[in-house]
Design an enzyme around this catalytic site. Structure first.
Site, short mmCIF file in Angstrom:
data_model
loop_
_atom_site.label_atom_id
_atom_site.label_comp_id
_atom_site.label_asym_id
_atom_site.label_seq_id
_atom_site.Cartn_x
_atom_site.Cartn_y
_atom_site.Cartn_z
N HIS A 184 0.86 -1.11 -0.62
CA HIS A 184 0.09 -0.03 0.00
C HIS A 184 0.55 1.39 -0.19
O HIS A 184 1.86 0.79 0.13
CB HIS A 184 -0.96 0.09 1.40
N CYS A 234 2.99 -4.45 6.36
CA CYS A 234 2.46 -4.96 5.22
C CYS A 234 3.89 -4.28 4.36
O CYS A 234 4.71 -3.63 4.80
CB CYS A 234 1.49 -3.67 5.59
#
Lengths: 392, 308
Positions: free
Chosen positions: B192, B208
C-alpha cells in the site's frame, strides 16, 4: 488338455532356460530403440533429475548413434504400479532402474548374472564386486550405494579421551560402544553414547556382525539378532548409558546429538552427513537463529565388519529385460545399463556414492568433504558390500 | 515561474484530485490496521521532533512552507498548514488531521520519473525484504524496481508465495491512496501507499509493504487480482521448534515448504498452509529417506531437514 498343459509347461521351462547370447554384437547398420524406466528423484537446489538423465542419454546417443533411448519416468510413489506392470508382462521396458521396487519380481524376465563378464566388472569398486547379481540369479548393474556409518561428535570423544582417528581406522563395534559409554559417563551431564534415526534398527545393525552372519539388509535381520539387540538395549539401560524409561521404537536421541549430548549418530548415510554439515554451515553464517550449535566437529566412523557380514549399505542398480528381444537388442540395452551404471557424477547430486572406481574422484570433489575423503577411501577399498538381496 | 503562481496551480490540482479521491470511500475495517493515523497540531509549548521536520520538508517542497527546517511546529508551519487546508477546501485550521494528510499525500502524487508504458507480459512481483525493494517482473524479466518500507523487527513482514486478492483505490490515512491485499492466510497484509513517505527505505511498518503513493498508484494499474507475489528474506532461516502437521498455518510452514523444495521435492506454492499436498510431500521425503512416512513433521524431522 493334458498334452496341451504339458506343452505349455515345457515351453515355459524352455523359455526360462533360454539365455541371451552375451557375445552378441550390436549391428552397426541397425537402428535400436531402448525403452528405459526410471523413478524421478529429488535433486537439491535448482537441479532436476529428468534434465540430468537426459544429459546422460544425449551423451550415450552421441557415442552410439544407432541406439535411441526412450525414457519413461515414474514418481517414487508409483512403485507398486510399476511392479504390477512388470508382472503383467505388458509394454515391458528393456532397462529398468529398480529404485524403490521391492524385488519380488519374476526374475525370469531379466538377463542372468552370467551375462555380465568378469572384464565388464573391472574398475568397479571391490565392495560391489559381489553385487552384480540379484538373489534370484538375474544380472544387476549396480549404480549407486549408500553406506550406513556412524557420525561421531569429535569434541565429545576428545573430552572423553577417545581417539577418533583410531576408531576411523579400526571401525566401531559393540564392545567399543560400551567402553566409550563408560568413559562418557564421567563427563559433566553424562552424555549418551548413541543416537539414531531408528534406535532399535541401530542396535540390530551391530548384531549380525557379532553373530558373524551375512546381513540381509536392515529389514531382514535374523531372529538371533533381534534377541541380541533387546539384550543390548537392556544392558545399555542397566549401565545407565541410555535413559531407563525410553521406548526403543520411539526414542531417537537426535536432540541429544544435535545439542552435543550424544557421541554417535547412526546409521548415518551420506544424505544425513550432508544435512549435519549444512546445518553447521548455516549456523556459522548466522542462519538458523536460536539453534543449539551442537557438535563443532564431526567424523565418520565405519562399523567393524567381518569378511562375511560386509558393510551395512543400500545399493541401487539396473536390470535388463530379455523378454521378446533378439540378442543384439539385448546387447544394446545392456550397453545403456553399463553406461548409466558408470555415470558416477549423478551420485553426488543424489546423495549416493558411485560404484565405478574412476567416478569416485569426481564424487569426492563435488562433495567437498576434505578429511572425510580419507574415510571414503577406507570404505571403498577395505570394506565390501553384502550380496544384493533387497532394496530397503 | 514565480512561486505564487506555482502555489495556485498546485492548489487547484490538489482540489481536483482530492474531490476525485473523496468519491472512492473505503471501509476502514476492511483494511489492515497496521499503521497509525498521525495527527499533528499547533500547541504551546510547540511540538517538535522528526515528524514535524518531515512535515516542514514536505510542505516546503510544495511551496506552502518557507520557514526553517528545525523540526519545531512554530507559527510559520501553522500558517503553512492553514494554506494547505484552504487549498484543499478543508475547514480552516492549523492541524494536520487525517483529511489534511490525505490532501498532502495526493498533492505529492506526480508522474513517476522515467515512467514506463505498462508491462506487456505476465506480471509477477518480488518483494526483497533484505534489500527493501519491490521488483515488478514482466514475463519473468525485471521490469521496474521500487523502494519500500517493511515490517519492524517486532512485527516482521511475512515471507512466502501469495497472490493479490483485493484491490482498493482511495484514501485510508495510514495505507495511503492504494491497497493491494495479499492472500496471506494468517493476517491482513498488503502492499500500500503511506501517510509517512519518509519511512520508505526503513523497517517501519507493522508488517505490510509500504510504498510511495505515486509508486503504488502506478503499480496498482499494472496488477490484477491473482498476480503472484513472492516475499523473500534471508532472515527467515530461523530455528523451528513446533511439530507441524496438516491444518497448521503460519510462517513456519512456509519455511518447511521452501526447505522441501530446496531438497528437490515439490510441495506447491509456499503459502504457509500445511494442506494435503504439503503432507503428501513430507510423506514422500520421509519415504525416500527411509523414514516412517507419517506426513507430519516431528521434532526429529526438523533436525533431519536442517530446520532446527
Amino acid at each position: 488338455m493334458i498334452i496341451l498343459s504339458l506343452a505349455i509347461w515345457s515351453w515355459r521351462d524352455v523359455r526360462l532356460r533360454l539365455r541371451p547370447d552375451p557375445e552378441a554384437q550390436i549391428q552397426p547398420d541397425k537402428q535400436y530403440t531402448v525403452i528405459y524406466w526410471d523413478f524421478d528423484r529429488p535433486v537439491g537446489g535448482e537441479g532436476c533429475y529428468r534434465t540430468e538423465l537426459q544429459q546422460k542419454i544425449d551423451e550415450f546417443e552421441q557415442l552410439h548413434p544407432n541406439i535411441a533411448i526412450e525414457p519413461r519416468m515414474f514418481s517414487w510413489a508409483e512403485s507398486e504400479q510399476v511392479a504390477a506392470a512388470i508382472q503383467r508382462r505388458q509394454d515391458l521396458p528393456q532397462v529398468l532402474s529398480l529404485g524403490s521396487l521391492d524385488l519380488d519380481l519374476d526374475c525370469s524376465l531379466f538377463v542372468p548374472a552370467d551375462y555380465v563378464s568378469a572384464k565388464e566388472k573391472e574398475n568397479y569398486l571391490p565392495l560391489v564386486q559381489d553385487s552384480f547379481q540379484l538373489q534370484c540369479g538375474a544380472a544387476l548393474w549396480p549404480r549407486f550405494w549408500s553406506p550406513q556409518l556412524y557420525l561421531a561428535s569429535v569434541d565429545l570423544l576428545q573430552a572423553a579421551g577417545v581417539s577418533c582417528s583410531r576408531l576411523q581406522a579400526e571401525g566401531i563395534g559393540w564392545e567399543d560402544l560400551l567402553r566409550i559409554g563408560e568413559q562418557l559417563a564421567s563427563l559433566p551431564g553424562q552424555p549418551s553414547v548413541l543416537a539414531g534415526l531408528d534406535f532399535r534398527g541401530l542396535l540390530l545393525s551391530l548384531a549380525p556382525r557379532q553373530l558373524d552372519q551375512p546381513s540381509a539388509g536392515l529389514n531382514a535381520w535374523p531372529a538371533q539378532a533381534e534377541d541380541l539387540a533387546t539384550v543390548r538395549l537392556q544392558q545399555l539401560q542397566a549401565d545407565k548409558l541410555l535413559p531407563v524409561n525410553i521406548d526403543p521404537h520411539k526414542y531417537s536421541g537426535l536432540d541429544e546429538f544435535f545439542t552435543g549430548q550424544a557421541a554417535f549418530l547412526a546409521p548415518a548415510e551420506p544424505w544425513l552427513v550432508r544435512m549435519v554439515w549444512e546445518r553447521q554451515k548455516r549456523i556459522e553464517h548466522g542462519f538458523l537463529t536460536g539453534a543449539v550449535k551442537g557438535p563443532q566437529k564431526v567424523a565418520l566412523i565405519p562399523p567393524k565388519t567381518t569378511s562375511v557380514a560386509g558393510l551395512p549399505a543400500r545399493l541401487e542398480g539396473l536390470v535388463v529385460i530379455k523378454e521378446h528381444r533378439a540378442a543384439d537388442e539385448i546387447r544394446a540395452a545392456a550397453e545403456w545399463a553399463r553406461y548409466l551404471s558408470r555415470a558416477g557424477d549423478l551420485a553426488a547430486k543424489l546423495d549416493f556414492l558411485p560404484v565405478y572406481g574412476p567416478s569416485s574422484q569426481a564424487w569426492a570433489a563435488k562433495w567437498e568433504l576434505g578429511a572425510e575423503t580419507m574415510l571414503l577411501e577406507l570404505c571403498l577399498h577395505n570394506l565390501r558390500l553384502p550380496p544384493y538381496l533387497r532394496h530397503d | 515561474m514565480n512561486r505564487g503562481f506555482q502555489l495556485i496551480i498546485c492548489c487547484l490540482l490538489v482540489l481536483l484530485i482530492a474531490r476525485l479521491v473523496a468519491a472512492l470511500p473505503l471501509k476502514e475495517q476492511d483494511l489492515c490496521k497496521c499503521e497509525k493515523v498521525r495527527e499533528l497540531s499547533f500547541s504551546s509549548p510547540p511540538r517538535q521532533g522528526p515528524a514535524v521536520l518531515e512535515l516542514q520538508q514536505r510542505l516546503a517542497k510544495l511551496g506552502f512552507y518557507q520557514g526553517p527546517a528545525d523540526g519545531v511546529y512554530g507559527p510559520k508551519l501553522a500558517e503553512a498548514v492553514q494554506k494547505l487546508r484552504k487549498a484543499l477546501g478543508l475547514t480552516p485550521g492549523s492541524d494536520m488531521d487525517d483529511e489534511a494528510w490525505l490532501g498532502l499525500a495526493i498533492s505529492e502524487i506526480r508522474p513517476v520519473a522515467g515512467s514506463l508504458p505498462p508491462p506487456a507480459g505476465e506480471i509477477s512481483i518480488l518483494v526483497d525484504i533484505d534489500a527493501l525493494t519491490l521488483i515488478v517482473y514482466s514475463d519473468g524479466m525485471p521490469f521496474k524496481l521500487y523502494p519500500i518500507a517493511i515490517g519492524r523487527y517486532e512485527s516482521p513482514t511475512p515471507v512466502g508465495e501469495w497472490k493479490i486478492c483485493e484491490k482498493r483505490a482511495g484514501w485510508h490515512g495510514a495505507t495511503g491512496v492504494r491497497w493491494l491485499r495479499l492472500s496471506n492466510p494468517w493476517g491482513s497484509y498488503g502492499i500500500h501507499g503511506t501517510n509517512n513517505p519518509n519511512s520508505i527505505g526503513q523497517a517501519a511498518s507493522a508488517g505490510c509493504v509500504r510504498m510511495f503513493n505515486h509508486h503504488v498508484v502506478e503499480l496498482y494499474d499494472w496488477v490484477d487480482i491473482g498476480t503472484p507475489v513472492l516475499l523473500k528474506s534471508s532472515r527467515i532461516h530461523r530455528c523451528l521448534h513446533s511439530p507441524l502437521k496438516e491444518g497448521v498455518i503460519g510462517q513456519e510452514v512456509v519455511c518447511l515448504q521452501w526447505r522441501l523444495r530446496e531438497l528437490g521435492f515439490d510441495p506447491g506454492r509456499a503459502d504457509g498452509v500445511y494442506g494435503t499436498r504439503t503432507a503428501q510431500t513430507v510423506a514422500a521425503w520421509q519415504s525416500y529417506r527411509g523414514l516412517k512416512a507419517t506426513g507430519e513433521i516431528s521434532e526429529d524431522s526438523l533436525y533431519l531437514l536442517g530446520l532446527r
